[in-house]
Enzyme design. Structure first.
Site, PDB file in Angstrom:
ATOM      1  CB  SER A  48      66.923  71.824  65.546  1.00 35.11           C
ATOM      2  OG  SER A  48      65.590  71.270  65.924  1.00 35.11           O
ATOM      3  CG  ASP A  80      71.390  73.533  67.027  1.00 39.58           C
ATOM      4  OD1 ASP A  80      72.498  73.796  66.437  1.00 39.58           O
ATOM      5  OD2 ASP A  80      71.338  72.432  67.513  1.00 39.58           O
ATOM      6  CG  ASP A 102      74.168  73.763  58.903  1.00 42.96           C
ATOM      7  OD1 ASP A 102      75.106  73.627  58.116  1.00 42.96           O
ATOM      8  OD2 ASP A 102      73.569  72.851  59.501  1.00 42.96           O
ATOM      9  CG  HIS A 181      74.641  66.505  63.833  1.00 39.81           C
ATOM     10  ND1 HIS A 181      75.018  67.152  62.835  1.00 39.81           N
ATOM     11  CD2 HIS A 181      74.673  67.428  64.916  1.00 39.81           C
ATOM     12  CE1 HIS A 181      75.180  68.541  63.273  1.00 39.81           C
ATOM     13  NE2 HIS A 181      75.012  68.579  64.349  1.00 39.81           N
ATOM     14  N   GLY A 217      78.052  66.073  69.933  1.00 39.39           N
ATOM     15  CA  GLY A 217      79.112  65.531  71.338  1.00 39.39           C
ATOM     16  C   GLY A 217      78.514  64.027  71.714  1.00 39.39           C
ATOM     17  CB  THR A 240      71.380  61.874  70.298  1.00 39.10           C
ATOM     18  OG1 THR A 240      71.881  62.770  68.914  1.00 39.10           O
ATOM     19  CG2 THR A 240      70.845  60.531  69.768  1.00 39.10           C
TER      20      THR A 240
HETATM   21 ZN   LIG Z   1      74.652  70.364  65.561  1.00 40.80          ZN
END
Ligand SMILES: [Zn+2]
Length: 287
Positions: A48, A80, A102, A181, A217, A240
């Site tokens: 990220s 990401d 995003d 998320h 996910g 996570t």
């Molecule tokens: Zn994501």
């Protein structure tokens, strides 16, 4: 070496998915690559904006390239959740295989306009770099959270997916289909699992006609994962769960060992994350 597009095309034909896992450090990276190498499966490593800043954009690109060359394994690097055109440009120049632009927190038309701009710029730098766009809101924090983020229950419709894909030229779409998320505390214990709208996934896939990614996910019901992949999800993101494994393994290591030698402590983290990644890769690739 196969390209990401070739790997995704094959996965889609076989109704399986490629696992995508985020890294903040070398321990997680070693674990992800170890799991993929042992199972002989392709894998995606994600960073990220925050993770990129911590590891270093050029440094993570060099590390992944080095592991890929040494192992000969199809390991791909994804930028990401990239929120600015400027950061997308930097990742494209650094040789990333995929960039997620995003704009999902923007109003739909603004998201569409910005994503289109990002696609044009990224493709002008590297035509092989795949670009993912995101519509609908699924929360933003890959952490253990107290409640479902506000607005995270509004799902993507097939019509907006079709319109967005046609207007932006993205290669991959990230829709909101019941995914989220982060993990609620009830999901950490396993008492509650995320459930997905499988029919919606199939309808969006038919309308959009491109690859799709399932974000957030972690904590999803296993059967829902399998159905979602069959219905059209070709990349599945898990973050996570591995962050949780990272923290728990560090706590175990500190409790079990008096050592101050980092690599002796961090090996606990590598083993723990590798276990999580291997289980997810096996599930996503099973037919
Ligand atoms: Zn994501």
């Amino acid at each position: 070496m196969e390209t990401l597009r070739e790997v995704l095309t094959r996965a889609r034909t076989e109704s399986v998915a490629v696992g995508h896992f985020n890294v903040s450090d070398l321990a997680a990276l070693k674990a992800i690559i170890g799991a993929a190498r042992d199972l002989k499966l392709p894998v995606m490593v994600g960073v990220s904006e925050g993770e990129r800043e911590f590891v270093g954009l050029q440094q993570v690109a060099a590390l992944v390239r080095s592991y890929r060359e040494e192992s000969g394994c199809p390991i791909f690097l994804n930028a990401d959740h990239t929120h600015s055109i400027e950061k997308a440009e930097q990742a494209a120049r650094a040789g990333f295989d995929e960039i997620i632009f995003d704009g999902s927190s923007l109003p739909f038309e603004k998201n569409l306009e910005q994503t289109k701009k990002a696609v044009e710029l990224i493709k002008s730098i590297n035509p092989n770099c795949m670009v993912e766009g995101e519509i609908g809101y699924i929360g933003s924090s890959s952490d253990v959270i107290a409640k479902v983020p506000e607005g995270a229950s509004i799902l993507t419709t097939p019509d907006e997916a079709k319109h967005f894909v046609a207007a932006t030229g993205v290669d991959i779409l990230a829709p909101a289909v019941g995914n989220m998320h982060g993990l609620l505390e009830s999901m950490v214990t396993g008492a509650v699992q995320k459930r997905l709208d499988i029919e919606r996934i199939a309808a969006i896939r038919d309308a959009a006609g491109i690859f799709m990614t399932l974000h957030g996910g972690s904590g999803t019901n296993d059967e829902d994962f399998k159905k979602a992949i069959k219905a059209g999800m070709t990349i599945v993101h898990v973050n996570t769960e591995i962050r949780l494994a990272w923290r728990r393994a560090m706590e175990t290591a500190f409790a079990a060992e008096q050592s101050v030698v980092p690599y002796k402590l961090l090996v606990h983290v590598v083993v723990a994350i590798q276990k999580v990644v291997a289980a997810r890769l096996e599930l996503f690739s099973s037919k």
